[in-house]
Design an enzyme around this catalytic site. Structure first.
Site, PDB file in Angstrom:
ATOM      1  N   ASP A 187       0.741  -1.238   0.095  1.00 24.47           N
ATOM      2  CA  ASP A 187      -0.187  -0.224  -0.400  1.00 24.47           C
ATOM      3  C   ASP A 187       0.668   1.291   0.162  1.00 24.47           C
ATOM      4  OD1 ASP A 187      -2.010  -1.516   0.013  1.00 24.47           O
ATOM      5  OD2 ASP A 187      -2.778  -1.304   2.283  1.00 24.47           O
ATOM      6  N   HIS A 405      -4.293   5.879   0.132  1.00 24.36           N
ATOM      7  CA  HIS A 405      -4.112   4.570  -1.010  1.00 24.36           C
ATOM      8  C   HIS A 405      -3.680   5.638  -2.146  1.00 24.36           C
ATOM      9  CE1 HIS A 405      -4.905   0.736   0.622  1.00 24.36           C
ATOM     10  NE2 HIS A 405      -5.280   0.917   1.292  1.00 24.36           N
ATOM     11  N   HIS A 428      -4.067  -6.223  -5.073  1.00 29.70           N
ATOM     12  CA  HIS A 428      -4.442  -5.209  -4.417  1.00 29.70           C
ATOM     13  C   HIS A 428      -5.847  -4.614  -4.476  1.00 29.70           C
ATOM     14  CE1 HIS A 428      -5.277  -2.977  -0.002  1.00 29.70           C
ATOM     15  NE2 HIS A 428      -4.574  -3.924   0.415  1.00 29.70           N
TER      16      HIS A 428
END
Length: 722
Positions: A187, A405, A428
């Site tokens: 992330d 993010h 992700h």
């Protein structure tokens, strides 16, 4: 042996294509349980090891059953959030994983606290728990630390990390195997916020990028706009007398929202009567880590910290449990974890307040599908409580993204700045976001190969690279001219190739070099005589002949009981023990250039034996001596030159510590003198001889350091110092 002839042009050795495999064990077309497996050249690296927030027990784990955990050489955890680190104790204690685990300093410190809290609050039986406190403690003890930009190596895998933004200590990992580099972002956020710096741009371009796609092609609004809208959402709830719930992760975005609310309350005196509660004992414990690593935050926070702790405010109160708010009828703001309302205090407060229209919940981050937070974003008329009861949903539901993010603009800019990078693997992100981002990137650059693998689906990428060998040791003492052949032994270790001279093998490898002792029977073109005096005269004759070309030559007398050569007339050991040494039985030998020995037998003066330790120089010397012995003087060998640079280096360095150090090139040794006497000798291989034991120990240690500094190979010490 490999010989490279430049005159014939570059030589290309054909190798089968090397296949790199990337397999998500979690976070493949989903958000949660991040675990991405990389395999290349027989090495295996696992990026992250998390659990899924929407599932419990074994169902929350990555798909470890599809692999052999014992094959994992290295596990690199990017940050402390449970969806990236929650399965670490399980992997380390409940499987046959035997690799090494790395985290940054803040990640390890906070991860231990978060996982301990996870064990405490998990609502499952002991038999169904993924791990316990003992498992956690053993795992954390085994976790190793890494700093940003610190390069490490394990089993031929090089790796280092960069700041990823997102949360304190978050890292992007660059892994290099056999010259192929893979960057895993985890992330990350390129946007700096109120307390963290944005993610770095690596100075080195990767061959493969594994990047998050959490928000797909969504574009974040400017931070100031989002902060303004967020505070207005909270203000609307408290001004109508309601209670405003902010579900957050205990650490990360919670600290950012506290800074925003603290600043807003400071500038709005009318709100100061409304209490703000931060319901996280875990966060209070972790504040010590934030203070310790304040240097990893941005300039604004560091400057504030010089005056006071920016994370402590008169407007923020600690809330230990929901009971403290029982009977309280006024407005308030509560930040409670977890951030997706799947359990804990945030879920408890939501269920207490969800039927009152004065109250409100503001979802400030990303919500995984299957969680309560994700379900209420669609604003259903009813919700099902943890007890199973369905109740009307009357409180207001708002959402705004403060999730750290990357959005599509940040991702696209990041990729453009690390080019050339042809292979991009998206993880992700849910299936729709992955596919949308894949199409967007492919349309932007047709040279991109963009992959969106699901869980347990492998991406295979082929590479074909030229193999380069570094020339080391005596071969590298001078640059070869055009047309010169370079010949040596090719060594390979950890995907690196080195070309060295055979005599340098002991310096640059852990190969056990054997010594071959040779003995050659040589007929001499001389008349036979039968007395020792004639044998000695013959030795003098050959000495005079040989030393014209090779020096030094020394005549020595050998006791036949100690002579181990296999003369035809040699008696057995019992006979030799009973026989006294006489002048007639005395054996003469010539030591030639300290490299070989010509042995003459008084009873067989028309033959001799050449004895030597095999080697390129010694073998060449033997050829030259044979030419002399057999009468072929017109093709005598050239003088032997000492090619070793080590003596010169040793001589130079030892002179800095000892007053008198002499270099004897002919003898191939360095002599250390004290008060005019030689007290120690060091030969061309760094071996020390001295009668002074303390001095010898000091010189042995000094030689080890000198050789390992000049020739920094892992096992050089073991080869040189037996």
């Amino acid at each position: 042996m490999i010989t490279i002839n430049p005159s014939s042009g570059p030589q290309v050795y054909s190798h089968a294509k090397d296949e790199l495999t990337i397999t998500p064990l979690g976070a493949g077309q989903e958000v949660g349980r991040s675990a991405v497996l990389l395999k290349f050249k027989g090495k295996t690296v696992l990026f992250d090891c998390g659990i899924h927030p929407a599932h419990t027990g074994m169902g929350s784990l990555p798909f470890f059953d599809s692999i052999e955990p014992s094959s994992i050489d290295l596990c690199l955890v990017t940050h402390f959030h449970l969806d990236h680190s929650g399965a670490v104790p399980y992997l380390m204690q409940k499987t046959d994983f035997r690799g090494r685990m790395y985290m940054t300093h803040p990640t390890k410190a906070i991860c231990k606290m978060i996982l301990s809290d996870f064990v405490r609050v998990t609502d499952v039986s002991a038999s169904d728990a993924l791990f316990n406190e003992e498992d956690l403690s053993k795992s954390m003890d085994a976790v190793e630390l890494i700093d940003y930009h610190q390069e490490k190596q394990h089993k031929g895998i090089k790796f280092w990390c960069y700041n990823a933004g997102h949360v304190l200590g978050a890292a992007m990992f660059m892994v290099e195997i056999a010259g192929i580099r893979v960057l895993y972002t985890g992330d990350y956020s390129r946007e700096a916020d109120r307390h963290l710096l944005g993610a770095e741009i690596p100075a080195i371009s990767p061959d493969v990028l594994i990047v998050e796609s959490t928000y797909g092609i969504h574009t974040h609004r400017p931070r100031r706009e989002r902060e303004h809208e967020f505070t207005k959402m909270v203000e609307r709830v408290v001004k109508r007398g309601g209670k405003c719930l902010l579900p957050v992760f205990a650490l990360g975005r919670a600290q950012e929202l506290l800074l925003i609310l603290d600043d807003f309350w400071d500038s709005h005196p009318e709100l100061r009567r409304v209490p703000i509660y931060y319901a996280s004992s875990l966060a209070q414990k972790c504040m010590s880590v934030f203070k310790k690593y304040i240097n990893m935050m941005n300039d604004s926070i560091r400057k504030q910290f010089e005056v006071s702790n920016p994370f402590e405010s008169q407007h923020i109160n600690n809330l230990r449990s929901a009971r403290e708010l029982e009977g309280y009828t006024g407005p308030c703001v509560v930040l409670a974890s977890p951030g997706m309302l799947q359990s804990g205090l945030s879920q408890e407060l939501f269920e207490m307040w969800c039927q009152d229209p004065k109250n409100g919940v503001v979802i400030p981050g990303y919500c995984v599908e299957g969680t309560l937070a994700h379900r209420i974003l669609s604003k259903p008329s009813e919700v099902v409580l943890s007890s199973g009861e369905s109740v009307p949903l009357r409180l207001s539901v708002d959402s705004i993204s403060f999730s750290a993010h990357s959005d599509v603009n940040q991702t696209e800019d990041f990729i453009n700045k690390i080019q050339p990078c042809e292979h991009i693997v998206l993880v992700h992100g849910d299936r729709k976001n992955c596919e949308r981002l894949r199409r967007h990137l492919s349309e932007k650059n047709e040279n991109f190969n963009v992959y969106t693998p699901g869980n347990c689906t492998s991406v295979k990428i082929s590479f074909k690279r030229e193999k380069i060998a570094k020339v080391l040791g005596s071969l590298a003492s001078s640059a070869p001219s055009n047309g010169t052949q370079v010949s040596g032994v090719l060594l390979q270790k950890d995907f690196q190739h080195h070309l060295v001279a055979p005599e340098d093998l002991r310096l640059y490898s852990d190969i056990n070099c054997a010594t071959v002792f040779q003995k050659l029977h040589v007929p001499l073109p001389q008349p036979t005589v039968s007395t020792s005096k004639d044998a000695e005269a013959l030795a003098q004759y050959w000495k005079a002949k040989i030393e014209k070309k090779y020096q030094p030559v020394e005549i020595v007398s050998i006791n036949p009981q100690k002579q181990m050569t296999d003369f035809k007339h040699e008696k057995n050991e019992d006979e030799m023990e009973d026989e006294e040494t006489t002048e007639e039985s005395k054996i003469f030998a010539l030591n030639i250039a300290n490299c070989l020995q010509l042995v003459l037998d008084p009873k067989k003066l028309d033959e001799a034996f050449l004895e030597w330790t095999t080697g390129a120089k010694n073998d060449l010397l033997v050829n030259g001596v044979l030419h002399l012995l057999l009468g072929n003087e017109e093709d005598e060998s050239e003088d032997i030159q000492d090619e070793s640079r080590l003596l010169y280096i040793v001589h130079t360095l030892l002179r800095q510590n000892y007053s008198t150090v002499d270099l004897d090139v002919k003898e191939r040794q360095v002599a250390i003198k004290m008060n005019g006497k030689v007290v120690a000798l060091v030969d061309s291989y760094g071996r020390v001889s001295s009668d002074n034991a303390p001095l010898k120990r000091r010189l042995d240690m000094a030689m080890k350091r000198i050789i390992l500094s000049v020739f920094p190979m892992p096992h050089a010490m073991g080869c040189l110092f037996e």
